[in-house]
Scaffold this motif. Structure first.
Motif, PDB file in Angstrom:
ATOM      1  N   LYS A 137       0.815  -1.217   0.000  1.00  0.00           N
ATOM      2  CA  LYS A 137       0.000   0.000   0.000  1.00  0.00           C
ATOM      3  C   LYS A 137       0.848   1.266   0.000  1.00  0.00           C
ATOM      4  N   ILE A 138       1.997   1.234   0.649  1.00  0.00           N
ATOM      5  CA  ILE A 138       2.888   2.407   0.655  1.00  0.00           C
ATOM      6  C   ILE A 138       3.374   2.700  -0.762  1.00  0.00           C
ATOM      7  N   LYS A 139       3.747   1.658  -1.464  1.00  0.00           N
ATOM      8  CA  LYS A 139       4.227   1.829  -2.840  1.00  0.00           C
ATOM      9  C   LYS A 139       3.115   2.338  -3.747  1.00  0.00           C
ATOM     10  N   VAL A 140       1.912   1.783  -3.612  1.00  0.00           N
ATOM     11  CA  VAL A 140       0.827   2.196  -4.505  1.00  0.00           C
ATOM     12  C   VAL A 140       0.419   3.639  -4.231  1.00  0.00           C
ATOM     13  N   ILE A 141       0.478   4.075  -2.981  1.00  0.00           N
ATOM     14  CA  ILE A 141       0.166   5.477  -2.671  1.00  0.00           C
ATOM     15  C   ILE A 141       1.223   6.390  -3.294  1.00  0.00           C
ATOM     16  N   ALA A 142       2.494   5.989  -3.229  1.00  0.00           N
ATOM     17  CA  ALA A 142       3.571   6.781  -3.850  1.00  0.00           C
ATOM     18  C   ALA A 142       3.393   6.844  -5.361  1.00  0.00           C
ATOM     19  N   ASN A 143       3.022   5.733  -5.977  1.00  0.00           N
ATOM     20  CA  ASN A 143       2.804   5.715  -7.429  1.00  0.00           C
ATOM     21  C   ASN A 143       1.572   6.525  -7.814  1.00  0.00           C
ATOM     22  N   TYR A 144       0.535   6.496  -6.982  1.00  0.00           N
ATOM     23  CA  TYR A 144      -0.657   7.311  -7.217  1.00  0.00           C
ATOM     24  C   TYR A 144      -0.296   8.793  -7.164  1.00  0.00           C
ATOM     25  N   ASP A 145       0.534   9.152  -6.199  1.00  0.00           N
ATOM     26  CA  ASP A 145       0.991  10.537  -6.082  1.00  0.00           C
ATOM     27  C   ASP A 145       1.740  10.963  -7.343  1.00  0.00           C
ATOM     28  N   LEU A 146       2.630  10.094  -7.846  1.00  0.00           N
ATOM     29  CA  LEU A 146       3.375  10.400  -9.074  1.00  0.00           C
ATOM     30  C   LEU A 146       2.422  10.546 -10.260  1.00  0.00           C
ATOM     31  N   PHE A 147       1.457   9.641 -10.352  1.00  0.00           N
ATOM     32  CA  PHE A 147       0.471   9.712 -11.431  1.00  0.00           C
ATOM     33  C   PHE A 147      -0.286  11.040 -11.388  1.00  0.00           C
ATOM     34  N   LEU A 148      -0.744  11.433 -10.207  1.00  0.00           N
ATOM     35  CA  LEU A 148      -1.487  12.695 -10.078  1.00  0.00           C
ATOM     36  C   LEU A 148      -0.621  13.880 -10.470  1.00  0.00           C
ATOM     37  N   ARG A 149       0.627  13.872 -10.037  1.00  0.00           N
ATOM     38  CA  ARG A 149       1.535  14.987 -10.369  1.00  0.00           C
ATOM     39  C   ARG A 149       1.690  15.118 -11.888  1.00  0.00           C
ATOM     40  N   GLN A 150       1.857  13.996 -12.560  1.00  0.00           N
ATOM     41  CA  GLN A 150       2.042  14.042 -14.016  1.00  0.00           C
ATOM     42  C   GLN A 150       0.731  14.384 -14.734  1.00  0.00           C
ATOM     43  N   ALA A 151      -0.389  13.835 -14.258  1.00  0.00           N
ATOM     44  CA  ALA A 151      -1.665  14.050 -14.927  1.00  0.00           C
ATOM     45  C   ALA A 151      -2.213  15.450 -14.702  1.00  0.00           C
ATOM     46  N   LEU A 152      -1.886  16.057 -13.565  1.00  0.00           N
ATOM     47  CA  LEU A 152      -2.499  17.337 -13.217  1.00  0.00           C
ATOM     48  C   LEU A 152      -1.533  18.512 -13.266  1.00  0.00           C
ATOM     49  N   GLY A 153      -0.311  18.262 -13.727  1.00  0.00           N
ATOM     50  CA  GLY A 153       0.612  19.371 -13.940  1.00  0.00           C
ATOM     51  C   GLY A 153       1.313  19.889 -12.696  1.00  0.00           C
ATOM     52  N   PHE A 154       1.444  19.042 -11.676  1.00  0.00           N
ATOM     53  CA  PHE A 154       2.199  19.439 -10.484  1.00  0.00           C
ATOM     54  C   PHE A 154       3.683  19.212 -10.715  1.00  0.00           C
ATOM     55  N   PRO A 155       4.529  19.906  -9.964  1.00  0.00           N
ATOM     56  CA  PRO A 155       5.977  19.636 -10.060  1.00  0.00           C
ATOM     57  C   PRO A 155       6.270  18.208  -9.600  1.00  0.00           C
ATOM     58  N   ILE A 156       7.236  17.573 -10.249  1.00  0.00           N
ATOM     59  CA  ILE A 156       7.621  16.209  -9.873  1.00  0.00           C
ATOM     60  C   ILE A 156       8.928  16.230  -9.096  1.00  0.00           C
TER      61      ILE A 156
END
Length: 199
Positions: A180-199
């Protein structure tokens, strides 16, 4: 519920006990195995007492998804969550979801079966959750936190992102997601890329 008079404190407690019992029974036997007899036995009350609040077994089961999500929302609404940005709020919500499921193992099964077993109640719940998600996204867009999306795209964006969250939640329930820790981190990365946040 069929009663139109305000509940007394004792009635509120009795209602919550009945709803928690229904959740426990669904967790063990599924919606199909959730009889009034089993629910009443779990709650430690007579079957007749169940009908003080509900007109039928289906009426009881229709209330479960709404009740359990209200319990989850009240439980997860912590003072520390206030003032969080969009990404932090999403991260927090997913962590809270997994934490609540650990505390109440029936939670995923209710979420998993409710759409098929109680479609009207599920639609009411899903429509309300969608509206909340649209408001959250619109607020983040209006504040400039999310860039690249206009007001006419918010509804679709909410549906796309809800599908991703749903895949994570049900993947955890079905056992295909274990870290679950890994999937939350990957979800965060996905959101950053999909919504234009800094990575």
């Amino acid at each position: 519920m069929t009663s139109k008079k305000p509940f007394t404190v004792a009635e509120h407690q009795s209602f919550d006990t009945l709803m928690m019992a229904a959740c426990q029974v669904i967790g063990r036997h599924g919606y199909k195995g959730a009889s009034v007899a089993r629910i009443a036995e779990e709650a430690g009350i007579s079957q007749g007492h169940c009908y003080k609040f509900f007109k039928s077994r289906d009426d009881i089961l229709d209330h479960v998804i709404i009740w359990i999500m209200a319990q989850f929302e009240n439980w997860s609404r912590k003072p520390s969550r206030e003032g969080l940005g969009y990404l932090e709020s999403e991260h927090h919500a997913l962590e809270q979801f997994f934490s609540y499921q650990k505390k109440y193992p029936f939670f995923f099964r209710i979420m998993h079966e409710a759409e098929v077993e109680t479609p009207t109640a599920w639609k009411s719940f899903a429509d309300r959750r969608h509206a909340q998600y649209v408001d959250s996204l619109r607020s983040a867009i209006d504040s400039g936190e999310i860039r690249g999306y206009g007001p006419d795209q918010v509804d679709d964006l909410a549906r796309f992102l809800s599908a991703v969250r749903r895949a994570i939640v049900f993947g955890a329930y079905e056992g295909t997601i274990t870290d679950k820790i890994k999937v939350i981190a990957n979800y965060d990365l996905f959101l950053r890329q999909a919504l234009g946040f800094p990575i």
